[in-house]
Design an enzyme around this catalytic site. Structure first.
Site, PDB file in Angstrom:
ATOM      1  N   LYS A  99      55.689   9.255 -21.551  1.00  0.00           N
ATOM      2  CA  LYS A  99      54.709   8.183 -21.360  1.00  0.00           C
ATOM      3  C   LYS A  99      54.067   7.805 -22.710  1.00  0.00           C
ATOM      4  O   LYS A  99      54.217   8.528 -23.694  1.00  0.00           O
ATOM      5  CB  LYS A  99      53.648   8.646 -20.358  1.00  0.00           C
ATOM      6  CG  LYS A  99      54.224   8.941 -18.968  1.00  0.00           C
ATOM      7  CD  LYS A  99      53.159   9.458 -18.011  1.00  0.00           C
ATOM      8  CE  LYS A  99      53.747   9.796 -16.655  1.00  0.00           C
ATOM      9  NZ  LYS A  99      52.728  10.320 -15.713  1.00  0.00           N
ATOM     10  N   PHE A 145      45.870   6.706  -7.293  1.00  0.00           N
ATOM     11  CA  PHE A 145      46.100   6.675  -8.736  1.00  0.00           C
ATOM     12  C   PHE A 145      47.170   5.664  -9.149  1.00  0.00           C
ATOM     13  O   PHE A 145      47.486   5.532 -10.333  1.00  0.00           O
ATOM     14  CB  PHE A 145      46.494   8.069  -9.249  1.00  0.00           C
ATOM     15  CG  PHE A 145      47.737   8.641  -8.611  1.00  0.00           C
ATOM     16  CD1 PHE A 145      49.004   8.200  -9.004  1.00  0.00           C
ATOM     17  CD2 PHE A 145      47.651   9.618  -7.631  1.00  0.00           C
ATOM     18  CE1 PHE A 145      50.147   8.727  -8.432  1.00  0.00           C
ATOM     19  CE2 PHE A 145      48.802  10.151  -7.050  1.00  0.00           C
ATOM     20  CZ  PHE A 145      50.051   9.705  -7.456  1.00  0.00           C
ATOM     21  N   ARG A 173      61.063  20.292 -14.958  1.00  0.00           N
ATOM     22  CA  ARG A 173      59.773  20.295 -14.248  1.00  0.00           C
ATOM     23  C   ARG A 173      58.936  21.523 -14.650  1.00  0.00           C
ATOM     24  O   ARG A 173      57.732  21.421 -14.854  1.00  0.00           O
ATOM     25  CB  ARG A 173      60.006  20.297 -12.731  1.00  0.00           C
ATOM     26  CG  ARG A 173      60.741  19.096 -12.198  1.00  0.00           C
ATOM     27  CD  ARG A 173      59.866  17.956 -11.832  1.00  0.00           C
ATOM     28  NE  ARG A 173      58.990  18.246 -10.714  1.00  0.00           N
ATOM     29  CZ  ARG A 173      58.144  17.356 -10.193  1.00  0.00           C
ATOM     30  NH1 ARG A 173      58.070  16.139 -10.701  1.00  0.00           N
ATOM     31  NH2 ARG A 173      57.375  17.673  -9.173  1.00  0.00           N
ATOM     32  N   ARG A 193      52.668  19.824 -20.923  1.00  0.00           N
ATOM     33  CA  ARG A 193      51.382  19.212 -20.556  1.00  0.00           C
ATOM     34  C   ARG A 193      50.199  20.047 -21.042  1.00  0.00           C
ATOM     35  O   ARG A 193      49.156  19.493 -21.395  1.00  0.00           O
ATOM     36  CB  ARG A 193      51.325  19.010 -19.035  1.00  0.00           C
ATOM     37  CG  ARG A 193      52.196  17.839 -18.564  1.00  0.00           C
ATOM     38  CD  ARG A 193      52.357  17.804 -17.073  1.00  0.00           C
ATOM     39  NE  ARG A 193      53.057  16.604 -16.624  1.00  0.00           N
ATOM     40  CZ  ARG A 193      53.777  16.547 -15.515  1.00  0.00           C
ATOM     41  NH1 ARG A 193      53.892  17.628 -14.744  1.00  0.00           N
ATOM     42  NH2 ARG A 193      54.377  15.424 -15.167  1.00  0.00           N
ATOM     43  N   HIS A 206      56.939  12.394 -17.365  1.00  0.00           N
ATOM     44  CA  HIS A 206      57.342  12.432 -15.957  1.00  0.00           C
ATOM     45  C   HIS A 206      58.676  13.149 -15.860  1.00  0.00           C
ATOM     46  O   HIS A 206      59.498  13.094 -16.769  1.00  0.00           O
ATOM     47  CB  HIS A 206      57.480  10.992 -15.433  1.00  0.00           C
ATOM     48  CG  HIS A 206      58.296  10.868 -14.173  1.00  0.00           C
ATOM     49  ND1 HIS A 206      57.746  10.933 -12.917  1.00  0.00           N
ATOM     50  CD2 HIS A 206      59.638  10.675 -13.992  1.00  0.00           C
ATOM     51  CE1 HIS A 206      58.704  10.781 -12.008  1.00  0.00           C
ATOM     52  NE2 HIS A 206      59.852  10.623 -12.635  1.00  0.00           N
TER      53      HIS A 206
END
Length: 376
Positions: A99, A145, A173, A193, A206
């Protein structure tokens, strides 16, 4: 011979002289790193079993391209049950969407993916419209969201990556960590993250949550049909061309090179992965024909596998970036300019990590060759 001593694939090669797609059985023998080819149309041996040092076991998967004596073969299927069971059972493809808040950390993210044995098999920087972002996240349109997510993803360029590896969906993931970076910092402090995320809105990247989702999402960015998906972000102005060469991609150096470029203050305005066939490599390097003795080897290297092409944007960037890449010979670069890209990541004058535009007047033309012609 026991079939367990070899892997068998169906392979295709486009013959540019005859304008024909030729099909072969391709055999790889891991014990001695040898290859063999059988012509399916003519039902005869095309290449007797021969040792070939430029190919390795990690290259053996459906969807990959391998270069055998200057022929770029597409491995399109497994040719026997043993190969499919041994090599194909755990191999998966997944989408990693970096992102806007994660794009500045693309080098670090790629290094982490490569360290987790995930191979980047496709990549593209693009700037999604609101409508495109909404289409991509359509399954979340009823969530609170949704609007803020679409706003973020369409606010600036993103980088879509196709990752391949054993159980790639779950591996990526897990590497991402919990969607809330604060939770990630508590529960998975080494995750992407946890290290780079800000809050639950800006969570860096993502990842597809299933094989079905991965197939759908990869098709969105890298369609198999004639259409090309969302456009690249090339601007063709005040720019220069940089190619991270196939050997550097194969050696897992992409993330390190991107980090070095960013650390030197250069702005990457477009990024895309290409598989360059030999005819296009000859055309791109034509200016070096008869001038540089390594011309033929340079062509072979560029067509050996996927490369990552960058448009670097800035004032007087063609000249300064050329200096940043360093002398073409990495040995000379290490003596004279040890902090340059070729000094740090190159091996020899052919495998010297990166190509960069030599003459400022050619910069836009080289960028256009990839981002307009090959991606057109």
């Amino acid at each position: 011979m026991d079939n367990k001593d070899r892997f068998a694939f169906l392979a295709e090669w486009y013959d540019p002289t005859a304008c024909l797609l030729r099909r072969y059985q391709f055999f790889y023998y891991p014990n001695d790193n040898s290859v063999e080819m059988f012509d399916l149309k003519n039902q005869r041996t095309f290449l007797r079993r021969t040792k070939y040092g430029d190919i390795h076991a990690k290259d053996m998967f459906v969807g990959n391209r391998v270069n055998i004596f200057s022929r770029q073969l597409n491995l399109v299927d497994y040719a026997d049950r043993y190969t499919a069971t041994k090599l194909g059972s755990k191999k998966e493809r997944t989408l990693a969407l970096i992102k806007p808040d994660g794009v500045p950390k693309i080098g670090d993210i790629l290094e982490m993916a490569i360290a987790a044995n995930l191979m980047v098999t496709n990549a593209k920087m693009t700037h999604l419209t609101w409508s495109q972002a909404a289409d991509f996240y359509v399954e979340h349109q009823s969530k609170l969201f949704f609007n803020s997510l679409v706003q973020l993803v369409s606010s600036a360029p993103v980088v879509a990556l196709e990752l391949m590896g054993d159980e790639a969906v779950s591996v990526w993931r897990k590497l991402l960590g919990p969607s809330d970076p604060e939770v990630a910092r508590r529960e998975a402090p080494q995750s992407i993250r946890a290290q780079f995320g800000t809050d639950s809105g800006k969570d860096v990247a993502h990842g597809s949550d299933s094989l079905a989702a991965a197939a759908r999402e990869l098709e969105f960015f890298f369609p198999t049909a004639i259409c090309h998906g969302p456009p690249n972000t090339a601007i063709y102005l005040d720019c220069t061309c940089c190619i991270i060469k196939p050997h550097a991609v194969a050696e897992g150096l992409t993330g390190k090179i991107l980090n070095s470029i960013a650390a030197a203050g250069y702005h990457i305005s477009a990024l895309e992965m290409f598989n360059v066939d030999r005819a296009n490599a000859e055309e791109f390097y034509e200016v070096y024909k008869g001038v540089v003795i390594e011309y033929v080897d340079m062509v072979t290297e560029l067509s050996l596998g996927p490369c990552m092409v960058l448009e670097i944007h800035g004032t007087d960037v063609a000249k300064t970036f050329r200096e940043f890449c360093g002398p073409a010979d990495p040995e000379i670069a290490r003596h004279l300019r040890p902090t340059t890209l070729r000094a740090l990541y190159g091996t020899d004058k052919v495998k010297n990590a990166v190509h960069c535009t030599d003459l400022p007047e050619d910069a836009v033309l080289e960028v256009q060759y990839f981002f307009k012609i090959l991606d057109g």
